[in-house]
Design a protein around this motif. Sequence first.
Motif, PDB file in Angstrom:
ATOM      1  N   TYR A 129      40.698  69.284  48.672  1.00 48.76           N
ATOM      2  CA  TYR A 129      39.413  69.009  49.317  1.00 48.76           C
ATOM      3  C   TYR A 129      39.590  68.374  50.691  1.00 48.76           C
ATOM      4  N   ILE A 130      40.540  67.458  50.798  1.00 49.92           N
ATOM      5  CA  ILE A 130      40.609  66.631  52.011  1.00 49.92           C
ATOM      6  C   ILE A 130      41.419  67.272  53.135  1.00 49.92           C
ATOM      7  N   GLU A 131      42.550  67.883  52.799  1.00 46.43           N
ATOM      8  CA  GLU A 131      43.429  68.368  53.868  1.00 46.43           C
ATOM      9  C   GLU A 131      42.745  69.322  54.846  1.00 46.43           C
ATOM     10  N   PRO A 132      41.908  70.259  54.359  1.00 44.90           N
ATOM     11  CA  PRO A 132      41.230  71.153  55.322  1.00 44.90           C
ATOM     12  C   PRO A 132      40.361  70.396  56.325  1.00 44.90           C
ATOM     13  N   LEU A 133      39.917  69.205  55.954  1.00 41.48           N
ATOM     14  CA  LEU A 133      39.039  68.444  56.851  1.00 41.48           C
ATOM     15  C   LEU A 133      39.814  67.775  57.985  1.00 41.48           C
ATOM     16  N   LEU A 134      41.132  67.788  57.899  1.00 42.13           N
ATOM     17  CA  LEU A 134      41.948  67.161  58.938  1.00 42.13           C
ATOM     18  C   LEU A 134      42.216  68.130  60.092  1.00 42.13           C
ATOM     19  N   ASP A 135      41.751  69.357  59.947  1.00 42.38           N
ATOM     20  CA  ASP A 135      41.871  70.377  60.987  1.00 42.38           C
ATOM     21  C   ASP A 135      41.310  69.861  62.322  1.00 42.38           C
ATOM     22  N   PRO A 136      42.077  69.996  63.412  1.00 39.47           N
ATOM     23  CA  PRO A 136      41.597  69.522  64.722  1.00 39.47           C
ATOM     24  C   PRO A 136      40.250  70.127  65.123  1.00 39.47           C
ATOM     25  N   GLU A 137      39.924  71.265  64.524  1.00 38.43           N
ATOM     26  CA  GLU A 137      38.620  71.886  64.789  1.00 38.43           C
ATOM     27  C   GLU A 137      37.465  70.939  64.418  1.00 38.43           C
ATOM     28  N   LEU A 138      37.717  70.051  63.481  1.00 39.58           N
ATOM     29  CA  LEU A 138      36.667  69.116  63.041  1.00 39.58           C
ATOM     30  C   LEU A 138      36.880  67.745  63.674  1.00 39.58           C
ATOM     31  N   SER A 139      37.150  67.728  64.957  1.00 42.17           N
ATOM     32  CA  SER A 139      37.475  66.444  65.581  1.00 42.17           C
ATOM     33  C   SER A 139      36.266  65.510  65.617  1.00 42.17           C
ATOM     34  N   HIS A 140      35.054  66.072  65.498  1.00 37.25           N
ATOM     35  CA  HIS A 140      33.869  65.200  65.470  1.00 37.25           C
ATOM     36  C   HIS A 140      33.766  64.418  64.170  1.00 37.25           C
ATOM     37  N   LEU A 141      34.474  64.874  63.146  1.00 36.87           N
ATOM     38  CA  LEU A 141      34.476  64.139  61.880  1.00 36.87           C
ATOM     39  C   LEU A 141      35.452  62.974  62.020  1.00 36.87           C
ATOM     40  N   GLN A 142      34.897  61.760  62.075  1.00 38.99           N
ATOM     41  CA  GLN A 142      35.745  60.601  62.376  1.00 38.99           C
ATOM     42  C   GLN A 142      36.184  59.840  61.142  1.00 38.99           C
ATOM     43  N   THR A 143      35.314  59.843  60.144  1.00 36.51           N
ATOM     44  CA  THR A 143      35.560  58.962  58.997  1.00 36.51           C
ATOM     45  C   THR A 143      35.487  59.728  57.689  1.00 36.51           C
ATOM     46  N   ILE A 144      36.500  59.520  56.879  1.00 38.26           N
ATOM     47  CA  ILE A 144      36.455  60.042  55.513  1.00 38.26           C
ATOM     48  C   ILE A 144      36.278  58.847  54.600  1.00 38.26           C
ATOM     49  N   ARG A 145      35.165  58.872  53.868  1.00 37.80           N
ATOM     50  CA  ARG A 145      34.920  57.774  52.935  1.00 37.80           C
ATOM     51  C   ARG A 145      35.085  58.304  51.521  1.00 37.80           C
ATOM     52  N   ILE A 146      35.608  57.466  50.666  1.00 36.12           N
ATOM     53  CA  ILE A 146      35.698  57.829  49.254  1.00 36.12           C
ATOM     54  C   ILE A 146      35.015  56.736  48.449  1.00 36.12           C
ATOM     55  N   GLY A 147      33.942  57.078  47.805  1.00 35.35           N
ATOM     56  CA  GLY A 147      33.219  56.110  46.972  1.00 35.35           C
ATOM     57  C   GLY A 147      33.874  56.064  45.604  1.00 35.35           C
ATOM     58  N   THR A 148      34.248  54.889  45.160  1.00 29.14           N
ATOM     59  CA  THR A 148      34.969  54.840  43.881  1.00 29.14           C
ATOM     60  C   THR A 148      34.799  53.512  43.154  1.00 29.14           C
ATOM     61  N   LYS A 149      34.832  53.593  41.847  1.00 31.64           N
ATOM     62  CA  LYS A 149      34.851  52.396  41.009  1.00 31.64           C
ATOM     63  C   LYS A 149      36.232  52.238  40.366  1.00 31.64           C
ATOM     64  N   SER A 150      37.188  53.039  40.799  1.00 31.01           N
ATOM     65  CA  SER A 150      38.491  53.032  40.129  1.00 31.01           C
ATOM     66  C   SER A 150      39.230  51.710  40.298  1.00 31.01           C
ATOM     67  N   LEU A 151      39.032  51.004  41.406  1.00 27.60           N
ATOM     68  CA  LEU A 151      39.720  49.720  41.561  1.00 27.60           C
ATOM     69  C   LEU A 151      39.300  48.753  40.457  1.00 27.60           C
ATOM     70  N   SER A 152      38.087  48.925  39.994  1.00 29.50           N
ATOM     71  CA  SER A 152      37.600  48.073  38.926  1.00 29.50           C
ATOM     72  C   SER A 152      37.971  48.619  37.538  1.00 29.50           C
ATOM     73  N   TYR A 153      37.709  49.902  37.310  1.00 32.84           N
ATOM     74  CA  TYR A 153      37.884  50.467  35.966  1.00 32.84           C
ATOM     75  C   TYR A 153      39.283  51.031  35.704  1.00 32.84           C
ATOM     76  N   TRP A 154      39.999  51.380  36.790  1.00 35.86           N
ATOM     77  CA  TRP A 154      41.315  51.994  36.601  1.00 35.86           C
ATOM     78  C   TRP A 154      42.214  51.801  37.819  1.00 35.86           C
ATOM     79  N   PRO A 155      42.561  50.544  38.117  1.00 37.13           N
ATOM     80  CA  PRO A 155      43.385  50.296  39.309  1.00 37.13           C
ATOM     81  C   PRO A 155      44.759  50.968  39.242  1.00 37.13           C
ATOM     82  N   PHE A 156      45.164  51.336  38.028  1.00 37.20           N
ATOM     83  CA  PHE A 156      46.442  52.048  37.874  1.00 37.20           C
ATOM     84  C   PHE A 156      46.467  53.359  38.653  1.00 37.20           C
ATOM     85  N   ARG A 157      45.274  53.841  39.045  1.00 35.89           N
ATOM     86  CA  ARG A 157      45.209  55.056  39.853  1.00 35.89           C
ATOM     87  C   ARG A 157      46.063  54.917  41.120  1.00 35.89           C
TER      88      ARG A 157
END
Length: 448
Positions: A206-234
Motif C-alpha cells: 500500500y505504502i511504497e507506491p505512494l513514495l513515487d516522486p510523481e506524488l511529491s505534493h503528498l507530504q505526510t503519511i499518517r497511520i492511525g493505530t491502537k497497536s502501541l496500546s493493544y499490541w506493542p509487540f508489533r
Amino acid sequence: MQQIRFKAYNIGNYLNIPQVQQYLTAEQQNSIRVVGTVLPFKVNEYVINELIDWSKVPNDPIFTLTFPQKEMLQPQHFEAVDQALKNEMPKAELKELLHHIRLELNPHPAGQMEHNVPELDGVKLTGLQHKYRETVLFFPAHGQTCHAYCTFCFRWPQFVGESEMKFAMRETELLKEYIRQHTEVSDILFTGGDPMVMSTKHLKEYIEPLLDPELSHLQTIRIGTKSLSYWPFRFTDDKDADELLRLFEKIVASGKHLAIMAHFNHYNELKTEVVKKAIERIRNTGAEIRTQSPLMRNINDNPRAWSKMWKLQVKLGCIPYYMFLARDTGAQHYFSVPLFRAWQIFKKAYQSVSGIARTARGPSMSADPGKIQVLGTAMAGDEKVFVLRFIQGRNPEWVHRPFFAKFDPEAIWLTDLQPAFGEEKFFFEQEDQFYHGHRLEDLNQLAS
Ligand SMILES: *Cc1c(COP(=O)(O)O)cnc(C)c1O
Ligand code: SF4
C-alpha cells in the motif's frame, strides 16, 4: 527473533479467561455474553495480564475499555437479547433482532456514507473518504480489524459483519491515481480498523507506491493505530517488526513525514516496558508519534487522567494531538460526557501541563460539518453562551472562525445545541445547500 504469541479471546471463548472466572460474578459474565453478542468483543492476553488491574475491576479503565458491561446497551435492547439467548432463539431470528438493534445504534454518524466517498472517473472509491481538503482517509482492505476492540468504538459495524456498513479497499492503483489527480491533498491517513494488524508485506504494497516522486505534493503519511496500546509487540518482537521499521525508515528517507497517530485512552497503557521500547524503536526511524483519545466517562473523565497521560507521552517523546468527544453511536449513552464538563476537564488538564504538552486540542466533536472544538463559555450581554470553533471544516473557509451556541449544561453533541442570540441557524447550516452533494473540488473553486 522468537515470535511472541498471546492468546486472543472473543465471545466464543471468554469464559476460558482465568480472571473472568476469578473476578467476575455470574451476572457480569452473562453481561459480557449479551452485550458482546450485539457489539464486537475481542481482547488478548497482553491486555488482560499487563494492562488491566483486576483488583480494581469493574472500575479499572482498561477493563471498561475492552470488556462489555450491561449498561453499554439500552435496557430494552439488553433485555431483548438476554431473553433471546436464554430461550435459544433460532439463528435467523436472532440475526434479525441483532441487525435491528445495531441499526438503532446509529452506525454511520457524521454522514460518512453519504457525503465523503470520492469518485475517480465516475467510479465510487468506497475505501476512501475525502472530507477535508488536505487529507484523504484510506481504509485498506487488509486492515479492517484490530488487536482488541474498544467498547466505545464508532467503527464497530465493520467488525460485526454488518457488511453494507463497511468501508474497505484493495486497490492501491486507484488510491495512487486519486492522489495524483488531487494535488490539494498533502496528507493520507491509513485507518481501519487498525492498519497495524497488517503484515509488513501488505503495508509495503500500500505504502511504497505512494513514495513515487510523481506524488511529491503528498507530504505526510499518517497511520492511525491502537497497536502501541493493544499490541506493542508489533514494533518489537513480531517476526516482521524489524522489516516494518525499515519500511518506516524508507518513508522518512523518501522525504515524507511519517506520523503514527497513536490511540491511547489512559496512562495505564503506557506503563509496560514493551510499549516504551516500541515507542523508542518507532522514534528511532525518524517517525513522529502523535496521540489522540476520546474523553470517556468511566475511563478517563477527570483532569488528572489526561494531564498524567500527556506528561508521560511527552516524556516518552510523543506529541499530544486530540481530545475527542464520544460519538453519537453504539454505547454513547454510557460513555458520553456533557460538553460543559468536557471543557472543564480539558481546561484543568491543559492548565496543569507545560506548553510542550499543550499541543493537544479539544474537546472536539467530529460532526457532519467538521471537527468542532468547545473553546469555553462566555457571557455576551446577559446571555450565557458556548464559544466554539471549527478545527476542520467540510468547507475550508469555516476553519478557525469562532461561533456561539446557547449555553446548555446537559448538551453532549452539536445536535443538542441551539444558536445563540436568537439566531435560527448556525452559520454553517445556512450554507447547507452549498456543501451537501457538492464535490470537494467544486467547493474549493467556489471558496477560492
Ligand atoms: C480528523 C480528520 C482528518 C484529519 O484532520 P487533521 O485536522 O488534519 O488532523 C481527516 N479526515 C477526517 C474525516 C477526519 O475526521
Ligand atoms: S482500536 Fe480504534 S477502530 Fe479498533 S476498536 Fe478501538 S476505537 Fe475501534
